[in-house]
Design an enzyme around this catalytic site. Sequence first.
Site, short mmCIF file in Angstrom:
data_model
loop_
_atom_site.label_atom_id
_atom_site.label_comp_id
_atom_site.label_asym_id
_atom_site.label_seq_id
_atom_site.Cartn_x
_atom_site.Cartn_y
_atom_site.Cartn_z
N GLU A 1 18.34 11.51 0.85
CA GLU A 1 17.22 12.44 0.80
C GLU A 1 16.34 12.29 2.03
OE1 GLU A 1 14.55 11.89 -2.55
OE2 GLU A 1 13.67 13.86 -2.23
N GLU B 1 3.36 5.65 2.51
CA GLU B 1 3.01 4.24 2.26
C GLU B 1 4.24 3.47 1.80
OE1 GLU B 1 1.38 6.84 0.91
OE2 GLU B 1 -0.49 6.78 2.05
N SER C 1 11.51 11.98 -10.63
CA SER C 1 10.10 11.63 -10.85
C SER C 1 9.65 11.95 -12.28
CB SER C 1 9.21 12.41 -9.90
OG SER C 1 9.57 12.17 -8.58
N GLN D 1 16.78 17.82 -8.71
CA GLN D 1 16.75 16.36 -8.81
C GLN D 1 15.73 15.93 -9.86
OE1 GLN D 1 14.96 14.73 -5.33
NE2 GLN D 1 15.75 12.68 -5.62
N SER E 1 11.68 20.25 -7.83
CA SER E 1 11.87 21.41 -6.97
C SER E 1 13.07 22.22 -7.43
CB SER E 1 12.11 20.96 -5.52
OG SER E 1 11.08 20.10 -5.09
C1 LIG Z 1 6.74 19.15 -2.46
C2 LIG Z 1 7.27 18.09 -3.38
C3 LIG Z 1 8.53 18.23 -3.92
C4 LIG Z 1 9.04 17.24 -4.77
N1 LIG Z 1 10.28 17.44 -5.32
C5 LIG Z 1 10.77 16.52 -6.18
C6 LIG Z 1 12.03 16.75 -6.83
O1 LIG Z 1 12.69 17.77 -6.61
N2 LIG Z 1 12.48 15.84 -7.71
C7 LIG Z 1 11.78 14.70 -7.98
O2 LIG Z 1 12.28 13.89 -8.76
N3 LIG Z 1 10.57 14.45 -7.41
C8 LIG Z 1 10.06 15.35 -6.52
N4 LIG Z 1 8.83 15.13 -5.93
C9 LIG Z 1 8.06 13.96 -6.35
C10 LIG Z 1 7.91 12.88 -5.31
O3 LIG Z 1 9.12 12.23 -5.07
C11 LIG Z 1 6.84 11.93 -5.86
O4 LIG Z 1 5.62 12.66 -5.90
C12 LIG Z 1 6.67 10.69 -5.00
O5 LIG Z 1 7.76 9.86 -5.16
C13 LIG Z 1 5.38 9.94 -5.29
O6 LIG Z 1 5.26 9.61 -6.62
P1 LIG Z 1 3.92 9.90 -7.45
O7 LIG Z 1 3.54 11.32 -7.22
O8 LIG Z 1 4.16 9.43 -8.86
O9 LIG Z 1 2.78 9.00 -6.76
P2 LIG Z 1 2.48 7.47 -7.03
O10 LIG Z 1 3.74 6.69 -6.96
O11 LIG Z 1 1.62 7.35 -8.25
O12 LIG Z 1 1.63 7.10 -5.73
C14 LIG Z 1 0.23 7.40 -5.60
C15 LIG Z 1 -0.24 6.77 -4.26
O13 LIG Z 1 -0.07 5.35 -4.28
C16 LIG Z 1 0.75 4.92 -3.18
N5 LIG Z 1 1.63 3.83 -3.57
C17 LIG Z 1 2.40 3.77 -4.70
N6 LIG Z 1 3.10 2.61 -4.72
C18 LIG Z 1 2.79 1.94 -3.57
C19 LIG Z 1 3.22 0.71 -3.00
N7 LIG Z 1 4.10 -0.09 -3.62
N8 LIG Z 1 2.69 0.34 -1.79
C20 LIG Z 1 1.77 1.14 -1.15
N9 LIG Z 1 1.35 2.32 -1.65
C21 LIG Z 1 1.84 2.71 -2.84
C22 LIG Z 1 1.56 6.15 -2.81
O14 LIG Z 1 2.01 6.12 -1.49
C23 LIG Z 1 0.57 7.28 -3.05
O15 LIG Z 1 -0.28 7.44 -1.95
C24 LIG Z 1 8.27 16.10 -5.08
C25 LIG Z 1 6.98 15.95 -4.54
C26 LIG Z 1 6.48 16.94 -3.71
C27 LIG Z 1 5.10 16.76 -3.13
#
Ligand SMILES: Cc1cc2nc3c(=O)[nH]c(=O)nc-3n(C[C@H](O)[C@H](O)[C@H](O)COP(=O)(O)OP(=O)(O)OC[C@H]3O[C@@H](n4cnc5c(N)ncnc54)[C@H](O)[C@@H]3O)c2cc1C
Length: 392
Positions: free
Chosen positions: A229, A362, A114, A111, A146
């Site tokens: 998902e 969150e 991100s 997928q 992933s």
């Molecule tokens: C084990 C693992 C596997 C993954 N696999 C995939 C994959 O296969 N494909 C893929 O595309 N992605 C994947 N991801 C990515 C995952 O979907 C993202 O990490 C996730 O969506 C969070 O985005 P970010 O890391 O950019 O954090 P951010 O969006 O930058 O968030 C940082 C912090 O701010 C908080 N926050 C952000 N916006 C808000 C809001 N509006 N209100 C309140 N709090 C908020 C969040 O909750 C978090 O605590 C994976 C992540 C992990 C950990």
Amino acid sequence: MTDAAELRAAVRDFLAEHDPGGDRLEFLRARFDAGLAWVNYPAGLGGRDAPRELQTVVDAEFAAAGAPDNAPSRNGIGLGMAAPTILRFGTDEQRARYLRPLWTGEEIWCQLFSEPGAGSDLAALATRAVRDGDDWVVEGQKVWTSFAHKAKWAILVARSDPDAPKHKGLSYFVCDMTDPNVEVRPLRQITGEAEFNEVFLNGVRIPDSQRLGEIGQGWQVAMGTLMNERVAIGGGNTGRESGMIGVVAREWRDDPEVRTPGAHDRLLRLWVEAEATRLTGQRLRQQLAVGTPGPEGSAVKLAFSRLNQEISGFELELLGEQGLSYEDWTQRRPETVDFTGRDPGYRYLRAKGNSIEGGTSEVLRNVIAERVLGLPPEIRTDKDVPWKELPR
Ligand SMILES: Cc1cc2nc3c(=O)[nH]c(=O)nc-3n(C[C@H](O)[C@H](O)[C@H](O)COP(=O)(O)OP(=O)(O)OC[C@H]3O[C@@H](n4cnc5c(N)ncnc54)[C@H](O)[C@@H]3O)c2cc1C
């Protein structure tokens, strides 16, 4: 409508003609062609339009006969997310091309959603898709992907119109991960493993025939994927005392040394919460059987990740020093995502990702607040601004 008795009979007829001990792939392909793969899918696409709940009947019959399964955990993103998206938004040709090798596990999916600057705010993504004749040329960087290193195909969201507001200028594609212009680099996790990767799309050409949904409708397609998902991560069809609560309950029963009255109280509370979450997941699947997943899937995913973290932390306390052992820290590429496997230290660390992957806790609370409880939405000032004018 097909019922359980008809399905049992269909499996028995199938087994009379196909040796479960024979060639694994041939068996799985034949099972798909007989409409006994995912029974709720349409005839001709591995199913027979039967209620989704009846899948357990079919799986149990095959398991009792010692038949190979399609190792669902190997292709979790394919089965949990790509398949329902292709079924709903794909053309007949796309469904016919992708679904069978996806189900049999011959083709693994990942997928590409991100990005370094777009996770929770997925609609902010910057990977560009520019139309060039019958193709799209895609340029950008994805992250946390992933199983990109195992995948043949990816579901990809990219920006096809930077002049449109952020939710309106996206399109959704199927990307060939074996294209030489796709570069996959491992990222090591807190567990020491490298389940996921960063992926660079260096001018990858994707034929327009590999677009899912209309141009500019990528957000709607992606929302369908993300709802599936959440159900896939949080709402698996599990029996009582499966998952982390099963691991800890077994340790409690097998080892009198770990038992204290305080720990007993905590175990019981967690057991009840795990059972309530499991039954909520079951209700969600019944709802799914009659339609598409709703925002309620977010509640199950949220409860699952909170509990998985709490129970794996409780396990470490219960086991004391033994719980701190960590068998192997070498970087490796696991075969599957494993929330309950290996040793307690691994389980504790792997559970940390549960509240991030598939939507952070969150953000899921926001979804529940707005779309289930009807509370006032977050203030969004960028909804109608062209994406290219947004500060980045
Ligand atoms: C084990 C693992 C596997 C993954 N696999 C995939 C994959 O296969 N494909 C893929 O595309 N992605 C994947 N991801 C990515 C995952 O979907 C993202 O990490 C996730 O969506 C969070 O985005 P970010 O890391 O950019 O954090 P951010 O969006 O930058 O968030 C940082 C912090 O701010 C908080 N926050 C952000 N916006 C808000 C809001 N509006 N209100 C309140 N709090 C908020 C969040 O909750 C978090 O605590 C994976 C992540 C992990 C950990």
